[in-house]
Design an enzyme around this catalytic site. Structure first.
Site, mmCIF file in Angstrom:
data_model
loop_
_atom_site.group_PDB
_atom_site.id
_atom_site.type_symbol
_atom_site.label_atom_id
_atom_site.label_comp_id
_atom_site.label_asym_id
_atom_site.label_seq_id
_atom_site.Cartn_x
_atom_site.Cartn_y
_atom_site.Cartn_z
ATOM 1 N N GLY A 222 32.861 2.416 -51.493
ATOM 2 C CA GLY A 222 31.826 3.024 -52.318
ATOM 3 C C GLY A 222 31.606 4.467 -51.947
ATOM 4 N N GLY A 227 25.234 2.559 -49.740
ATOM 5 C CA GLY A 227 24.654 1.456 -48.984
ATOM 6 C C GLY A 227 25.647 0.614 -48.210
ATOM 7 N N THR A 229 26.884 0.965 -44.978
ATOM 8 C CA THR A 229 26.408 0.689 -43.627
ATOM 9 C C THR A 229 25.134 -0.145 -43.653
ATOM 10 O OG1 THR A 229 27.367 2.801 -42.905
ATOM 11 C CG2 THR A 229 25.781 1.750 -41.433
ATOM 12 N N GLU A 445 17.544 29.748 -70.460
ATOM 13 C CA GLU A 445 17.202 28.327 -70.395
ATOM 14 C C GLU A 445 16.744 27.810 -71.761
ATOM 15 O OE1 GLU A 445 17.987 26.616 -67.907
ATOM 16 O OE2 GLU A 445 18.499 28.329 -66.654
ATOM 17 N N HIS A 448 19.876 26.838 -73.628
ATOM 18 C CA HIS A 448 20.376 25.511 -73.257
ATOM 19 C C HIS A 448 19.577 24.419 -73.970
ATOM 20 C CE1 HIS A 448 23.299 26.640 -70.274
ATOM 21 N NE2 HIS A 448 22.415 27.280 -69.503
ATOM 22 N N ASP A 520 27.487 27.885 -65.297
ATOM 23 C CA ASP A 520 27.716 27.171 -66.563
ATOM 24 C C ASP A 520 29.179 27.259 -66.979
ATOM 25 O OD1 ASP A 520 25.004 26.647 -66.654
ATOM 26 O OD2 ASP A 520 24.569 28.461 -67.807
#
Length: 630
Positions: A222, A227, A229, A445, A448, A520
């Protein structure tokens, strides 16, 4: 070569012993010098006592009769005398008689003696120990302790050369927090697979009676933070058997053969404690594919891997030892390590879905004070692609933000802010930004967000902000309505157009472009190349270009080896350029068509700095944007 290396090991061991003996001799000489200096200082101290003038008993008796003696201190047979003139004298009395009787025999009258202050101090056992025994015994005790310490250090140094082959195995009892499967949220199928392993170790007879063979090894695969361990610790908590854990990197040393010796020792220890579990973390440190010729100046890693292969293949059918290993690089593991009979089970861990993320958030927030309106489902919606470690960090960051704001409980907004902090870094509100740059960022922004709102296959906008975080001057957060594992070509094209939205907005409003769109452009170029070379979504057809199997050890991008001609490479570049150009034109069309909306959103950003998804869609609602395809 092997013999020369072995001879070097023995020579180095002898050299280490010689150096240890030289160091021991040097320490002994230093110790003797220090003890001699202390003894000399002590003798000088005792010799520099105040000197007294000797006085005979007859003279003492005469002086007492004449009133010239002020006090007499009797200490055994010694008399410390002080005259009326302040001078100190010393005398010795008879051993058989007291001071009064002795002076009376010398003719001192009781009247004269009564004018003298006579005091008696008996020399008891403590005086004997302090004045006689202690100065003699204490240096001997100190010498014995120093020699014991030096011999102990020398013994450890001499034995260190013979401990290379011992594996640094640790039992699960060294973990402070014991956890079980109930403490791990999500991963239902994975826990079921591992619980079968635990059940086999607890009840092996019912499996052996039906003819089932023991699973020799279980490999947890994974990405980092998924997760692996944590599940290994849960297995240790569930199984009432010895659980040994070690990192694969601890097997390898600079001397050839040490890694193999440590491997033998680790497996032998686990066999003696059977039924038991041996957990090897990050097994790709020694389990990489052999024969690449890139492992360094010797074959120590390959010898260690060979020994692991032999040990796993040599288990008896009734040897109740299971090897549990974890890696996030299964593509580099040797094929012999992955064959049946060694790692019989390969369990893949993926990033949690929205329901699992919600459960993980609740688990990590279980003992933390929360506001009554906290909705973890909404937080989970904002965290697609987060690993379990990311979610644990998110909850911790939310708690830290609540403390910094002087709160006694964690609010919903703290979780939202921590999502952005984990993704982009802390807000840099103190960063000085000119009005011009702030305006450019706002339009960038807004571009976008506007392109995302104007495309049919784009994910909805959740937040737009011009608050600087990390390396980003601002950000637009868009998230899918529902979880999806597959992405269509239309969604990829919409993502490309949204990436080019800021670039197109700067062109339209300022007739110029800035470096703000550099990230971008980088992301758009990478995505376009993946569309062509990996997903087969271009005019070149359903073909995957490039392979990296031959150069697994060199890293990421430089590992890709061309399996196509230069003419095909030119066509790939043309297709990538075509996707970017088309996305740019799509973004330009939306920006130019809704220039008024762009200005309104940008002005709202300059005023409020941050717009939530509801506020953004409320601003553009009156303009009735028509959703188009990318």
């Amino acid at each position: 070569m092997r013999r020369e290396v072995s001879r070097f090991i023995f020579v180095s061991n002898d050299l280490q012993k010689t150096q240890t003996m030289k160091g021991l001799a040097k320490n002994i000489l230093i110790t003797l010098f220090v003890i001699f200096s202390l003894a000399l200082a002590a003798s000088l101290f005792y010799q520099t006592q105040p000197s007294f003038q000797a006085l005979s008993l007859s003279t003492l008796a005469t002086d007492i009769q004449n009133g010239q003696i002020k006090s007499i201190q009797v200490n055994g047979n010694s008399l410390n005398i002080t005259g009326t003139d302040g001078k100190a004298y010393h005398s010795e009395k008879e051993a058989e008689s007291g001071i009064v009787e002795t002076l009376k025999n010398y003719g001192v009258t009781p009247e004269a003696l009564s004018k003298v202050n006579v005091s008696v101090s008996a020399s008891g056992g403590s005086s004997f120990w302090v004045n006689i025994v202690l100065p003699t015994v204490l240096p001997i005790i100190i010498m014995v302790l120093i020699f014991y310490y030096l011999m102990r250090q020398a013994r450890q140094g001499a034995n260190q050369a013979f401990n290379f082959g011992r594996a640094n195995l640790r039992l699960f009892t060294s973990f402070k927090d014991k956890i079980k499967f109930s403490d791990v949220a999500g991963l239902k199928e994975v826990k079921e697979e591992l619980y079968e392993v635990v059940d086999f170790l607890k009840n092996p007879k019912k499996y052996l009676d039906i003819g089932a063979k023991i699973p020799r090894g279980v490999l947890l695969i994974g990405p980092p933070g998924s997760g692996k361990t944590l599940l290994a610790r849960a297995v240790a908590g569930e199984a009432n058997v010895p659980f040994f854990h070690i990192s694969a990197s601890e097997f390898v040393e600079m001397f050839v053969g040490v890694g193999a010796a440590r491997t033998r020792d680790a497996f032998a220890t686990a066999k003696r404690a059977a039924p038991a579990i041996l957990f090897i973390d990050e097994i790709d440190a020694v389990g990489r594919e052999r024969g690449a010729g890139l492992g360094g100046g010797h074959d120590e890693r390959e010898q260690t891997l060979n020994q692991i292969l032999v040990e796993m293949d040599g288990f008896d059918r009734n040897t109740q030892v299971i090897v549990l290993a974890a890696t996030n690089r299964p593509d580099v593991l040797d094929s012999a390590l992955l064959r049946p009979g060694r790692f019989d089970r390969r369990i893949t861990l993926d990033f949690p879905d929205i329901s699992e993320r919600e459960a993980i958030l609740k688990l990590h927030a279980k003992n933390k004070p929360l506001d009554s309106d906290v909705d973890f489902r909404k937080v989970a919606t904002r965290t697609p692609g987060f690993s379990g470690a990311d979610l644990a960090n998110l909850v911790n960051e939310a708690a830290i933000l609540a403390v910094q704001q002087g709160k006694t409980s964690i609010a919903q907004q703290n979780f939202y802010d921590s999502v952005e902090k984990v993704l982009l870094g802390p807000a840099r509100k103190s960063r000085v930004v000119s009005d011009k740059e702030r305006e450019i960022t706002a339009y960038h922004e807004a571009g976008h967000a506007l392109v995302a709102a104007g495309l049919k296959d784009s994910d909805p906008v959740h937040k737009v902000s011009i608050v600087s975080r990390g390396m980003a001057g601002g950000y637009t957060l868009k998230l899918p309505i529902e979880e999806h594992r597959l992405t269509t070509r239309s969604q990829f094209l919409a993502d490309l157009a949204v990436m080019m939205g800021g670039y197109a907005a700067e062109e339209e409003m300022f007739k110029d472009i800035t470096t703000g769109a550099s990230n971008d452009l980088k992301q758009a170029s990478n995505l376009a190349r993946m569309i062509v070379t990996r997903f087969g979504m271009s005019k070149l057809g359903p073909i995957a270009f490039g392979k990296g199997e031959e150069l697994l050890f060199l890293g990421k991008e430089i590992t890709t080896e061309k399996n196509y001609s230069e003419a095909t490479a030119e066509k790939i570049d043309e297709e990538v350029s075509g996707f970017i150009t088309k996305a740019h034109k799509t973004a330009q069309n939306i920006i130019s068509s809704y220039k008024e909306v762009l200005s309104k959103v940008a002005k709202a950003l300059m005023e409020k700095e941050t717009l939530e998804g509801e506020e953004f869609y409320a601003l553009i609602k009156e303009f009735n944007l028509t959703s188009v395809e990318a």
